[in-house]
Design a protein around this motif. Sequence first.
Motif, mmCIF file in Angstrom:
data_model
loop_
_atom_site.group_PDB
_atom_site.id
_atom_site.type_symbol
_atom_site.label_atom_id
_atom_site.label_comp_id
_atom_site.label_asym_id
_atom_site.label_seq_id
_atom_site.Cartn_x
_atom_site.Cartn_y
_atom_site.Cartn_z
ATOM 1 N N VAL A 4 0.874 -1.167 0.000
ATOM 2 C CA VAL A 4 0.000 0.000 0.000
ATOM 3 C C VAL A 4 0.913 1.219 0.000
ATOM 4 O O VAL A 4 1.850 1.291 0.792
ATOM 5 C CB VAL A 4 -0.906 0.034 1.254
ATOM 6 C CG1 VAL A 4 -1.698 1.326 1.314
ATOM 7 C CG2 VAL A 4 -1.824 -1.175 1.289
ATOM 8 N N LEU A 6 1.016 5.405 0.256
ATOM 9 C CA LEU A 6 0.279 6.588 0.673
ATOM 10 C C LEU A 6 1.180 7.794 0.427
ATOM 11 O O LEU A 6 2.355 7.777 0.786
ATOM 12 C CB LEU A 6 -0.055 6.460 2.165
ATOM 13 C CG LEU A 6 -0.674 7.620 2.893
ATOM 14 C CD1 LEU A 6 -2.086 7.878 2.377
ATOM 15 C CD2 LEU A 6 -0.722 7.328 4.384
ATOM 16 N N HIS A 14 -1.867 15.801 8.349
ATOM 17 C CA HIS A 14 -1.970 14.545 7.613
ATOM 18 C C HIS A 14 -1.237 13.390 8.298
ATOM 19 O O HIS A 14 -1.441 12.228 7.937
ATOM 20 C CB HIS A 14 -1.448 14.708 6.189
ATOM 21 C CG HIS A 14 -2.243 15.684 5.377
ATOM 22 N ND1 HIS A 14 -3.605 15.600 5.235
ATOM 23 C CD2 HIS A 14 -1.849 16.773 4.678
ATOM 24 C CE1 HIS A 14 -4.024 16.597 4.478
ATOM 25 N NE2 HIS A 14 -2.982 17.328 4.132
ATOM 26 N N THR A 17 -3.567 10.755 9.868
ATOM 27 C CA THR A 17 -4.141 9.836 8.880
ATOM 28 C C THR A 17 -3.129 8.745 8.527
ATOM 29 O O THR A 17 -3.488 7.568 8.436
ATOM 30 C CB THR A 17 -4.565 10.595 7.614
ATOM 31 O OG1 THR A 17 -5.506 11.601 7.981
ATOM 32 C CG2 THR A 17 -5.173 9.663 6.594
ATOM 33 N N ALA A 18 -1.869 9.122 8.347
ATOM 34 C CA ALA A 18 -0.830 8.133 8.030
ATOM 35 C C ALA A 18 -0.699 7.115 9.162
ATOM 36 O O ALA A 18 -0.553 5.907 8.907
ATOM 37 C CB ALA A 18 0.506 8.833 7.778
ATOM 38 N N VAL A 21 -3.775 4.710 8.980
ATOM 39 C CA VAL A 21 -3.650 3.786 7.851
ATOM 40 C C VAL A 21 -2.594 2.725 8.162
ATOM 41 O O VAL A 21 -2.809 1.530 7.933
ATOM 42 C CB VAL A 21 -3.305 4.545 6.546
ATOM 43 C CG1 VAL A 21 -2.923 3.587 5.435
ATOM 44 C CG2 VAL A 21 -4.482 5.419 6.125
ATOM 45 N N ALA A 24 -3.943 0.144 10.605
ATOM 46 C CA ALA A 24 -4.946 -0.721 9.977
ATOM 47 C C ALA A 24 -4.292 -1.754 9.062
ATOM 48 O O ALA A 24 -4.640 -2.940 9.089
ATOM 49 C CB ALA A 24 -5.955 0.121 9.193
ATOM 50 N N VAL A 25 -3.327 -1.323 8.268
ATOM 51 C CA VAL A 25 -2.649 -2.246 7.358
ATOM 52 C C VAL A 25 -1.787 -3.235 8.157
ATOM 53 O O VAL A 25 -1.727 -4.421 7.831
ATOM 54 C CB VAL A 25 -1.817 -1.480 6.305
ATOM 55 C CG1 VAL A 25 -1.017 -2.424 5.428
ATOM 56 C CG2 VAL A 25 -2.730 -0.610 5.450
ATOM 57 N N ARG A 40 2.001 2.690 15.368
ATOM 58 C CA ARG A 40 1.391 4.029 15.250
ATOM 59 C C ARG A 40 2.367 5.125 15.657
ATOM 60 O O ARG A 40 2.528 6.126 14.951
ATOM 61 C CB ARG A 40 0.140 4.113 16.119
ATOM 62 C CG ARG A 40 -1.149 3.915 15.396
ATOM 63 C CD ARG A 40 -2.343 4.268 16.273
ATOM 64 N NE ARG A 40 -2.487 3.371 17.403
ATOM 65 C CZ ARG A 40 -3.134 2.209 17.371
ATOM 66 N NH1 ARG A 40 -3.680 1.798 16.260
ATOM 67 N NH2 ARG A 40 -3.224 1.464 18.446
#
Length: 149
Positions: A4, A6, A14, A17-18, A21, A24-25, A40
């Motif tokens: 993935v 980004l 931002h 958000t990174a 993501v 989650a991945v 995180r």
Amino acid sequence: MATVELRFSAQPEHVRTARLVAAAVARRAGVDEAVLDEVRLAVGEACSRAVGLHRSNGITAPVRVVLTDEEKTFSIEVGDEVPVPTRASAPGAHGADGAAGQDAGDGDGEDEMGLAVISGLVDDVEVTSGEGGGVIRMSWPTTPETVLP
């Protein structure tokens, strides 16, 4: 192998958000739940560092985050586009060998602290920089999915 990618503009808002993501991945890749907070935090530090480098050097290119799920490893690369000569001349920046300049300012402390936090959170971390910019590569082991009978 699943990947993935980004890309986001070098704005501090931002980074959150990174981080989301990446977590989650990582969860989907099989990274242990107990390690997700570390993922995180490490991604947040690496992205904040890249955003800071872009903003302080007037780079308008996006920050790049590549998340890769390999057979037994989940890796994240956070890349900036600040070349080595610019890094070496910027206050608080590091050259290719990672050594701080003699006239480093306050930014050096923040940069060193961010890298120290990442190193404390991630066992497998590599920081590189070259003509095309810098990359922080981090990886974590994954657990294979168990198939119930």
